[in-house]
Enzyme design. Structure first.
Site, PDB file in Angstrom:
ATOM      1  N   ASP A 177      -3.409  -8.806  -4.013  1.00 25.67           N
ATOM      2  CA  ASP A 177      -3.662  -7.777  -2.999  1.00 25.67           C
ATOM      3  C   ASP A 177      -4.953  -8.093  -2.239  1.00 25.67           C
ATOM      4  O   ASP A 177      -6.029  -8.166  -2.833  1.00 25.67           O
ATOM      5  CB  ASP A 177      -3.792  -6.409  -3.662  1.00 25.67           C
ATOM      6  CG  ASP A 177      -2.517  -5.972  -4.376  1.00 25.67           C
ATOM      7  OD1 ASP A 177      -1.809  -6.847  -4.922  1.00 25.67           O
ATOM      8  OD2 ASP A 177      -2.246  -4.767  -4.402  1.00 25.67           O
TER       9      ASP A 177
ATOM     10  N   HIS B 195      -6.160  -6.323   0.692  1.00 22.00           N
ATOM     11  CA  HIS B 195      -6.820  -5.060   1.035  1.00 22.00           C
ATOM     12  C   HIS B 195      -7.986  -5.243   2.016  1.00 22.00           C
ATOM     13  O   HIS B 195      -9.082  -4.717   1.796  1.00 22.00           O
ATOM     14  CB  HIS B 195      -7.308  -4.346  -0.227  1.00 22.00           C
ATOM     15  CG  HIS B 195      -6.249  -3.563  -0.943  1.00 22.00           C
ATOM     16  ND1 HIS B 195      -5.508  -2.574  -0.323  1.00 22.00           N
ATOM     17  CD2 HIS B 195      -5.800  -3.624  -2.230  1.00 22.00           C
ATOM     18  CE1 HIS B 195      -4.657  -2.067  -1.187  1.00 22.00           C
ATOM     19  NE2 HIS B 195      -4.804  -2.692  -2.355  1.00 22.00           N
TER      20      HIS B 195
ATOM     21  N   ASP C 239       0.100  -5.231   0.302  1.00 22.93           N
ATOM     22  CA  ASP C 239      -1.191  -4.537   0.415  1.00 22.93           C
ATOM     23  C   ASP C 239      -2.250  -5.442   1.042  1.00 22.93           C
ATOM     24  O   ASP C 239      -3.307  -5.692   0.460  1.00 22.93           O
ATOM     25  CB  ASP C 239      -1.670  -4.007  -0.942  1.00 22.93           C
ATOM     26  CG  ASP C 239      -0.957  -2.731  -1.373  1.00 22.93           C
ATOM     27  OD1 ASP C 239      -0.004  -2.323  -0.673  1.00 22.93           O
ATOM     28  OD2 ASP C 239      -1.344  -2.153  -2.399  1.00 22.93           O
TER      29      ASP C 239
ATOM     30  N   ASN D 261       2.914  -0.933  -1.056  1.00 21.79           N
ATOM     31  CA  ASN D 261       2.945   0.513  -0.850  1.00 21.79           C
ATOM     32  C   ASN D 261       1.981   0.945   0.253  1.00 21.79           C
ATOM     33  O   ASN D 261       2.213   1.960   0.926  1.00 21.79           O
ATOM     34  CB  ASN D 261       2.647   1.249  -2.153  1.00 21.79           C
ATOM     35  CG  ASN D 261       1.269   0.972  -2.710  1.00 21.79           C
ATOM     36  OD1 ASN D 261       0.904  -0.185  -2.923  1.00 21.79           O
ATOM     37  ND2 ASN D 261       0.488   2.015  -2.967  1.00 21.79           N
ATOM     38  N   HIS D 262       0.911   0.176   0.502  1.00 26.24           N
ATOM     39  CA  HIS D 262      -0.019   0.556   1.563  1.00 26.24           C
ATOM     40  C   HIS D 262       0.570   0.292   2.947  1.00 26.24           C
ATOM     41  O   HIS D 262       0.360   1.101   3.868  1.00 26.24           O
ATOM     42  CB  HIS D 262      -1.363  -0.152   1.374  1.00 26.24           C
ATOM     43  CG  HIS D 262      -2.209   0.513   0.336  1.00 26.24           C
ATOM     44  ND1 HIS D 262      -3.246   1.372   0.648  1.00 26.24           N
ATOM     45  CD2 HIS D 262      -2.153   0.472  -1.023  1.00 26.24           C
ATOM     46  CE1 HIS D 262      -3.798   1.818  -0.475  1.00 26.24           C
ATOM     47  NE2 HIS D 262      -3.143   1.279  -1.506  1.00 26.24           N
TER      48      HIS D 262
ATOM     49  N   HIS E 236      -0.393  -4.818  -6.996  1.00 30.52           N
ATOM     50  CA  HIS E 236      -0.412  -3.355  -7.038  1.00 30.52           C
ATOM     51  C   HIS E 236      -1.435  -2.753  -7.995  1.00 30.52           C
ATOM     52  O   HIS E 236      -2.203  -1.870  -7.611  1.00 30.52           O
ATOM     53  CB  HIS E 236       0.979  -2.811  -7.366  1.00 30.52           C
ATOM     54  CG  HIS E 236       1.099  -1.323  -7.307  1.00 30.52           C
ATOM     55  ND1 HIS E 236       0.728  -0.605  -6.183  1.00 30.52           N
ATOM     56  CD2 HIS E 236       1.547  -0.421  -8.223  1.00 30.52           C
ATOM     57  CE1 HIS E 236       0.949   0.688  -6.423  1.00 30.52           C
ATOM     58  NE2 HIS E 236       1.430   0.825  -7.641  1.00 30.52           N
TER      59      HIS E 236
END
Length: 218
Positions: A24, A26, A53, A79-80, A187
């Protein structure tokens, strides 16, 4: 007519010299750049795959989102990304904002347009990638593959693909998934990469001060 989002997608590894898989991101673009420089990544011969993500919480979410438009990058949806798409479609922003989406509100108008355009393209991100490389068959999903037997195009619960942590929570059972050589997930931020049989969890909390994990699949 709007095309439905793909669930599965296949990648033939023979088209690439090296294939790298990222945990991820981010919004941590500089961490990613340093990792790619260290592994001598060549955007004309190599492929970078994201486990989802790429946005939220970190300092450069827009730039990371725009990476998905590059020919040398592909990703499964996280999910983001899903929260962002749902928020913009419904104009119900609170869930996304509570989970790191406030970077979008802080953008100038022209940058918000760029972000919306990039997020619209995320509608085409698959939920599950099947990668055939010289090291075997790899299945990549953001959080989980919610079945004990993998099959191409099998119907699975897509909410669990994006959100589930139950398999990782039961890791003491040591049960893997059949149907592929390796399964890769992000995740859940962990202090270090976790490998349980043929299951691999590679979100090592880059946005929370940890290292960004990069894995060579080929």
């Amino acid at each position: 007519m709007k095309q439905p989002a793909p669930v599965y997608q296949r990648i033939a590894g023979h088209q690439w010299r090296h294939i790298w898989l990222s945990g991820d991101i981010h919004g941590c673009l500089e961490q990613l750049r340093r990792k790619l420089w260290h592994c001598r990544f060549d955007p004309w011969r190599d492929l970078l795959i994201s486990v989802g993500d790429v946005i939220d919480r970190g300092p450069q979410s827009l730039r990371c989102l725009q990476l998905l438009e590059q020919h040398w990058v592909c990703a499964v949806r996280g999910n983001h990304e899903q929260m962002a798409m749902d928020a913009l479609a419904s104009q119900q922003m609170s869930l996304w904002l509570m989970n790191g989406g406030d970077w979008f509100i802080a953008l100038a108008d022209n940058q918000q347009k760029q972000a919306k355009t990039a997020l619209e393209k995320c509608q085409h991100l698959p939920f599950i990638l099947e990668v055939h490389s010289r090291t075997g068959k790899h299945v990549i999903a953001h959080a989980d593959y919610p079945d004990d037997v993998y099959e191409w195009q099998k119907d699975v619960d897509l909410h669990q693909v994006l959100w589930s942590r139950s398999r990782l929570g039961e890791r003491q059972k040591g049960q893997g998934i059949t149907g592929a050589d390796h399964f890769w997930f992000g995740h859940t931020p962990l202090r270090h990469r976790v490998d349980i049989g043929n299951l691999h969890y590679i979100d090592t909390g880059a946005v929370f001060g940890g290292e960004l994990t990069l894995v060579q699949l080929q």
